[in-house]
Structure formats: structure tokens, C-alpha cells
Write a protein that holds these residues in place. Structure first.
Motif, PDB file in Angstrom:
ATOM      1  N   ARG A 356       0.831  -1.191   0.000  1.00  0.00           N
ATOM      2  CA  ARG A 356       0.000   0.000   0.000  1.00  0.00           C
ATOM      3  C   ARG A 356       0.875   1.254   0.000  1.00  0.00           C
ATOM      4  O   ARG A 356       0.579   2.226  -0.708  1.00  0.00           O
ATOM      5  N   SER A 357       1.947   1.225   0.799  1.00  0.00           N
ATOM      6  CA  SER A 357       2.883   2.364   0.797  1.00  0.00           C
ATOM      7  C   SER A 357       3.523   2.527  -0.570  1.00  0.00           C
ATOM      8  O   SER A 357       3.695   3.644  -1.071  1.00  0.00           O
ATOM      9  N   THR A 359       2.358   1.682  -3.525  1.00  0.00           N
ATOM     10  CA  THR A 359       1.432   2.080  -4.604  1.00  0.00           C
ATOM     11  C   THR A 359       0.736   3.412  -4.335  1.00  0.00           C
ATOM     12  O   THR A 359      -0.035   3.874  -5.190  1.00  0.00           O
ATOM     13  N   THR A 360       0.991   4.011  -3.196  1.00  0.00           N
ATOM     14  CA  THR A 360       0.335   5.290  -2.879  1.00  0.00           C
ATOM     15  C   THR A 360       1.353   6.409  -2.670  1.00  0.00           C
ATOM     16  O   THR A 360       1.114   7.334  -1.898  1.00  0.00           O
ATOM     17  N   GLY A 361       2.517   6.290  -3.330  1.00  0.00           N
ATOM     18  CA  GLY A 361       3.470   7.381  -3.272  1.00  0.00           C
ATOM     19  C   GLY A 361       4.874   7.020  -2.850  1.00  0.00           C
ATOM     20  O   GLY A 361       5.800   7.826  -2.996  1.00  0.00           O
ATOM     21  N   SER A 366       2.829   2.365   6.250  1.00  0.00           N
ATOM     22  CA  SER A 366       1.408   2.039   6.291  1.00  0.00           C
ATOM     23  C   SER A 366       1.170   0.869   7.236  1.00  0.00           C
ATOM     24  O   SER A 366       1.860  -0.153   7.143  1.00  0.00           O
TER      25      SER A 366
END
Length: 387
Positions: A356-357, A359-361, A366
Motif C-alpha cells: 500500500r505504501s 502504490t500510494t506514493g 502504512s
């Protein structure tokens, strides 16, 4: 040590028997280690111990016949001095390889040892006392050379110095007794016990070195050669052990951002250097509260088992330090053990949080959250499969 005339047969008999026992134990140890590692040091030690067994056997035989100087005393002393040279060489080989210059020095020492055999027709080396004196002086030279050249190059210098001092005292007493008209009983007893003390020191040096090597072999089997962190297999095994013990376990999963690009642009050597730097940061941050490992490639993990450790704070500290102290950033995810969650699932949850970390910047931390819908569950499974 050379046999001293005028001694009681009881004390030397006990000393010789104890010495033989210690030497036999060390011989077996060296044979076992040589069969496994083929290290020359153990082979040299075996030969040295065989010579020691031979001359201690001669001493025991000679003791049963009487206690005066004779040619048998000379031969036992020759064996003792030659074994002493081999033993010092093997102690050095336990830690270092002998260079060409070292072999040249060893050859020179062997020539010095053989001098009396070529000068038997000349005085003072044509009589037993003269050759015994020469052998004692020669052993003293070996001790001095060892103190100067071996001590600074091995891992147990203090023990080696103690053994050398014991040998030097024995040499001095042997020379005194060789020409003394009267031998002090106390000094004679000390002289007879010195070889036993020396073999004890050698036993301690050998045993500690074997332990060090076994620890090194074990360490290499559970750690990653590049980062020196625990390898994936051992890391998972330890986390499982923590879970089985009922400890509160949290896992941090880190992945270096754009690592492939770093490999392509700056080369593998530079990338390996960066990977090791990141690994050191992770290891420092979890030291005392858990353990760290290399999960695979540029993926690094940590497990926290200390109740006082805040997983979110430590994870953020790792991310922040990597950003400030290296040329890369990392994406981090973490998860804490919940009821009915296996070790594999725990690590997978931290992996999903890391994704998640990623793919989100990137360059962020996370936490893992339980999926709130079937759609979210499907997305996380697909993300995990892609990794």
C-alpha cells in the motif's frame, strides 16, 4: 620439558600421565576437526601431539629405569623441542595462512634444529649435556620468535603469552638443572608440572578456537552473506518460536524504492552497498527489541517482541533514517499479531501494508488494516500475488 635428574618417580609419573591424557584428548579433537574442515592447522597439531606422546612415553619408560642423564633423555628432548616448534606453527595456522616469508623462516628454524646432528664430532655438541643445552637455547629462540611474530596475529594473544611464559620458565629451569650440583625439590616439582600447565593452555586455545569456528559456521548458515541480517528461513523460524511462546509480535516489512533502477544506473556494487546500509539502519533500530532479516532481494524485515516497543514509531524511524542517511527511500508496512493469525499470514499482512505504501506514493509507512469488504480483500490478494 627435559627430564630432571634427582626427582621422585611419583610426581613425574602423575605429571606425565596427565599430560598424555590431555594430549590424547586434543589429538582426537584435531582429527575430528580435520576430517570435517581439512584445515592444515589441525593436521600440524596431530603430528605435534604424536611427537609429544612419543617423548612422554619415553619419559615414562626412562623413569622406570632410573633418573640420570643418558642418550634416551636426549632423544626425548629432541622430540619435545621439535613438537614445540610444530605446535607453535599450528597455533598460528589456526588463525592465519603462512606466507612464503613465513615458510622461509620455518625452514630456517628447522635447519637450526638439525645443527647438533651435523656437529656430533665437535665440542661441546659431541656430549649429551652440550646437545641438551643447545636444544634448550633453541626452544628459547622459538619462544621469542613466537612472542614477536605469532602473538599479534592470533585471536588469543593473552593465552598464547601465558603458554610462552610457562615454556620459558621451563627452559630456564632445565638449563639450571643441567649444570647444578644440587636441585631444589620445590623447583624440581614446579619444573615437572610446567608441561602439564602448558598443555592445559594449549587445550584452552584449541577448544576456544574450535568453538569460534563452529559459531562462525552456524552464523553463516542462518545469516545473509551480504547484509549480515538473518536469512528468511531463520527469521521465519524465530518469529514462529516467539508466537508459540505467546509473545506479542509485530512485523515490519521494508522494500527499497526504485532499487532496480539503482542497479541499472550505478551498478551492482553500489546497489549492494546501499542495501547493506539500509540493513544496518534496520538492525540498529530494532536492536534490543527484536530481530531483523533479509526476506529476499531488496526486501528487508524486522520482528518486534518487546511490549514497550511501538511498531509505528520504530517503522517511521527506519523510514526517516533511510531517507536522511542514504541515497534511497523505502516503503514500509507493519502488522501486529492478532488472534487466529499464523506466522505466514502475519508476515503477509505486513507485506500487503508495504505494498500500500509502495502504490500510494512510496517513502511512507502504512499499517495493516483488516479488509472491510470483499472487494478490498480481492485487491489485497491480487497485490500480494503480484509481489
Amino acid at each position: 620439558m627435559p627430564l630432571v635428574p634427582g626427582s621422585s618417580p611419583i610426581i613425574p609419573g602423575i605429571a606425565y600421565a596427565c599430560s598424555l591424557y590431555i594430549v590424547l584428548i586434543m589429538t582426537v579433537m584435531c582429527l575430528i576437526m580435520y576430517s570435517r574442515q581439512r584445515k592444515k592447522a589441525y593436521l600440524y597439531m596431530v603430528f605435534a601431539f604424536l611427537f609429544i606422546i612419543a617423548y612422554e612415553g619415553m619419559n615414562i619408560h626412562y623413569l622406570s629405569k632410573g633418573n640420570t642423564l643418558s642418550s634416551s633423555t636426549l632423544w626425548s628432548t629432541r622430540l619435545q623441542v621439535f613438537s614445540f616448534l610444530l605446535l607453535n606453527t599450528s597455533v598460528y595456522l589456526l588463525y592465519k595462512k603462512i606466507t612464503k616469508r613465513g615458510y622461509a623462516l620455518l625452514g630456517f628454524m628447522l635447519l637450526l634444529f638439525l645443527v647438533p646432528l651435523f656437529l656430533t664430532n665437535y665440542t661441546p655438541l659431541n656430549i649429551t649435556s652440550g646437545q641438551l643445552f643447545y636444544l634448550n637455547i633453541y626452544q628459547g629462540i622459538v619462544i621469542i620468535v613466537g612472542l614477536c611474530l605469532i602473538t599479534p596475529r592470533i585471536g588469543q594473544p593473552i593465552k598464547y603469552i601465558i603458554g610462552s611464559v610457562i615454556s620459558l620458565i621451563g627452559v630456564i629451569l632445565s638449563i639450571i638443572f643441567l649444570y647444578a650440583d644440587h636441585i631444589n625439590a620445590t623447583l624440581n616439582t614446579i619444573h615437572l608440572l610446567l608441561p602439564l600447565l602448558y598443555y592445559t593452555v594449549i587445550f584452552i586455545i584449541l577448544f576456544q578456537r574450535i568453538v569460534e569456528q563452529m559459531q562462525s559456521i552456524y552464523r553463516s548458515s542462518i545469516t545473509d552473506g551480504l547484509t549480515n541480517l538473518y536469512n528468511r528461513r531463520f527469521f521465519m523460524k524465530q518469529v514462529k518460536r516467539y508466537v508459540d511462546q505467546g509473545l506479542k509480535v509485530s512485523v515490519i516489512f521494508c522494500d527499497i524504492d526504485n532499487f532496480k533502477k539503482l542497479n541499472d544506473t550505478q551498478g551492482h556494487a553500489r546497489a549492494d552497498q546501499v542495501l547493506k546500509q539500509v540493513a544496518d539502519i534496520i538492525d540498529e533500530e530494532v536492536s534490543g527489541v527484536g530481530l531483523s532479516g533479509r526476506y529476499g532481494g531488496e526486501e528487508l524485515v524486522a520482528a518486534l517482541v518487546d511490549k514497550r516497543a511501538k511498531v509505528n514509531i520504530i517503522a517511521e524511524n527506519i523510514r526517516s533514517r533511510v531517507e536522511q542517511e542514504s541515497i534511497v527511500t523505502i516503503s514500509v508496512g507493519h502488522s501486529s499479531l492478532r488472534k487466529n493469525v499464523s506466522v505466514d499470514e502475519l508476515v503477509s499482512q505486513a507485506d500487503q501494508a508495504m505494498y500500500r505504501s509502495k502504490t500510494t506514493g512510496k517513502n511512507k509507512v502504512s499499517p495493516f488494516h483488516l479488509p472491510s469488504s470483499r472487494k478490498e480483500t480481492t485487491r489485497q490478494k491480487e497485490a500480494s500475488a503480484e509481489l
